[in-house]
Scaffold this motif. Structure first.
Motif, short mmCIF file in Angstrom:
data_model
loop_
_atom_site.label_atom_id
_atom_site.label_comp_id
_atom_site.label_asym_id
_atom_site.label_seq_id
_atom_site.Cartn_x
_atom_site.Cartn_y
_atom_site.Cartn_z
N PRO A 159 0.84 -1.20 0.00
CA PRO A 159 0.00 0.00 0.00
C PRO A 159 0.88 1.25 0.00
CG PRO A 159 -0.66 -1.52 1.74
CD PRO A 159 0.64 -2.02 1.19
N ALA A 160 0.47 2.24 -0.80
CA ALA A 160 1.28 3.46 -0.93
C ALA A 160 0.39 4.65 -1.29
CB ALA A 160 2.34 3.27 -2.02
N THR A 161 0.97 5.83 -1.13
CA THR A 161 0.33 7.07 -1.56
C THR A 161 1.26 7.74 -2.55
OG1 THR A 161 -0.70 7.33 0.61
CG2 THR A 161 -0.58 9.29 -0.79
N ILE A 201 4.59 12.93 -9.26
CA ILE A 201 4.64 12.37 -10.62
C ILE A 201 5.38 13.36 -11.49
CG2 ILE A 201 3.32 11.66 -12.65
CD1 ILE A 201 1.00 10.97 -10.73
N THR A 202 6.45 12.89 -12.13
CA THR A 202 7.21 13.72 -13.06
C THR A 202 6.97 13.17 -14.46
OG1 THR A 202 8.88 14.12 -11.36
CG2 THR A 202 9.49 14.63 -13.64
N MET A 210 6.22 7.00 -4.78
CA MET A 210 5.19 6.57 -3.83
C MET A 210 5.77 6.52 -2.43
SD MET A 210 3.81 3.44 -6.17
CE MET A 210 5.45 3.11 -6.79
N GLU A 211 5.00 6.96 -1.45
CA GLU A 211 5.41 6.86 -0.06
C GLU A 211 4.74 5.62 0.52
OE1 GLU A 211 6.36 10.02 3.28
OE2 GLU A 211 4.20 9.88 2.92
N LEU A 263 9.22 4.63 -2.67
CA LEU A 263 9.44 3.63 -3.71
C LEU A 263 9.17 4.36 -5.02
CD1 LEU A 263 9.94 0.58 -4.23
CD2 LEU A 263 7.47 0.30 -4.16
N VAL A 264 10.08 4.19 -6.00
CA VAL A 264 9.96 4.91 -7.27
C VAL A 264 9.76 3.92 -8.41
CG1 VAL A 264 11.09 6.52 -8.86
CG2 VAL A 264 11.47 6.73 -6.39
N SER A 265 8.83 4.25 -9.30
CA SER A 265 8.55 3.43 -10.47
C SER A 265 8.55 4.30 -11.71
CB SER A 265 7.18 2.76 -10.32
OG SER A 265 6.89 1.97 -11.44
N ILE A 266 9.07 3.74 -12.80
CA ILE A 266 9.00 4.40 -14.10
C ILE A 266 7.95 3.64 -14.92
CG2 ILE A 266 10.24 5.04 -16.20
CD1 ILE A 266 11.32 6.44 -13.70
#
Length: 69
Positions: free
Chosen positions: A10-12, A16-17, A27-28, A35-38
């Motif tokens: 679960p994240a918030t 967004i770039t 995401m926190e 946590l970072v996603s591309i």
């Protein structure tokens, strides 16, 4: 929705770039833990993602390494 991945976190969405093709989604997952996603810009739009959105980060990997100093 049901998925086979066991690692749903679960994240918030914190930030967004947007790029021309891809977007970086930060995401926190806990206070001070990010946590970072591309993902594609189209996916951001299609999912209706916005800062503050509640989401789940799904992690699917064939291996996870453990490292110590």
């Amino acid at each position: 929705m049901k998925v086979s991945a066991r690692n749903l976190i679960p994240a918030t969405i914190k930030q967004i770039t947007q790029g021309a093709v891809n977007s970086e989604v930060v995401m926190e997952i806990a206070p001070g833990v990010e946590l970072v996603s591309i993902i594609t810009k189209h996916s951001v739009e299609n999912l209706g993602l916005k800062e503050g959105s509640k989401v789940k980060a799904m992690v699917k990997a064939s291996s996870v390494m453990v490292v110590t100093d």
